[in-house]
Design an enzyme around this catalytic site. Structure first.
Site, PDB file in Angstrom:
ATOM      1  N   ASP A 120       0.923  -1.335   0.089  1.00  0.00           N
ATOM      2  CA  ASP A 120      -0.067   0.017   0.208  1.00  0.00           C
ATOM      3  C   ASP A 120       0.749   1.297   0.126  1.00  0.00           C
ATOM      4  O   ASP A 120       2.010   1.109  -0.145  1.00  0.00           O
ATOM      5  CB  ASP A 120      -1.029  -0.061   1.049  1.00  0.00           C
ATOM      6  CG  ASP A 120      -0.240  -0.144   2.539  1.00  0.00           C
ATOM      7  OD1 ASP A 120       0.827   0.118   2.593  1.00  0.00           O
ATOM      8  OD2 ASP A 120      -0.970  -0.315   3.462  1.00  0.00           O
ATOM      9  N   PHE A 121       0.236   2.180   0.232  1.00  0.00           N
ATOM     10  CA  PHE A 121       1.135   3.508   0.062  1.00  0.00           C
ATOM     11  C   PHE A 121       2.073   3.729   1.140  1.00  0.00           C
ATOM     12  O   PHE A 121       3.147   4.496   0.911  1.00  0.00           O
ATOM     13  CB  PHE A 121       0.225   4.831   0.199  1.00  0.00           C
ATOM     14  CG  PHE A 121      -0.408   4.971   1.382  1.00  0.00           C
ATOM     15  CD1 PHE A 121       0.030   5.958   2.410  1.00  0.00           C
ATOM     16  CD2 PHE A 121      -1.627   4.342   1.793  1.00  0.00           C
ATOM     17  CE1 PHE A 121      -0.682   6.291   3.643  1.00  0.00           C
ATOM     18  CE2 PHE A 121      -2.261   4.625   3.031  1.00  0.00           C
ATOM     19  CZ  PHE A 121      -1.750   5.450   3.827  1.00  0.00           C
TER      20      PHE A 121
END
Length: 131
Positions: free
Chosen positions: A16-17
């Protein structure tokens, strides 16, 4: 029966980020390992579905996220048979990085027939489990 071992590398698309593995991808990792485990028992899931109209589904899953995995980590997924009955299989599946457990799950599988209702596990599958 000794644990089945399956290696996975974490790719950028798995994160994810924040740079850690997105939680849902752990389920993909254990699914791949389960499919490989079934294959190692000489059971062709495609043939089972086409010839007999049977397929495996997850009935219940308990998951513990213990520590994060990161981009480019090499992971080991273990699959261990906990118990088997006429209609269900319970597996312990864990994900490790360098012997540290990052994720642990207890997965219950059942076999569904063409009607969508649970049915007995295929005889050849039970035989390959030593039943």
């Amino acid at each position: 029966m000794k644990p089945h071992l399956f290696n996975i590398r974490v790719y950028y698309e798995d994160t994810d980020f924040t740079g850690i593995v997105f939680y849902a991808n752990y389920f993909k990792f254990i699914e791949r390992a389960r499919s490989d485990w079934v294959r190692s028992l000489n059971l062709d899931q495609g043939r089972l579905k086409s010839d007999k109209g049977l397929f495996f589904v997850v009935r219940h899953l308990e998951a513990d996220f213990l520590a994060p995995a990161h981009f480019d980590d090499e992971l080991l997924v273990t699959t261990e048979l906990e118990r088997v009955t006429r209609v269900r299989i319970v597996l312990l599946q864990s994900i490790f990085r360098d012997k540290k457990c990052l994720f642990s799950s207890l997965v219950t599988l059942v076999t569904l027939g063409g009607s969508g209702h649970p049915t007995r596990l295929p005889a050849e599958f039970r035989l390959n489990l030593g039943e």
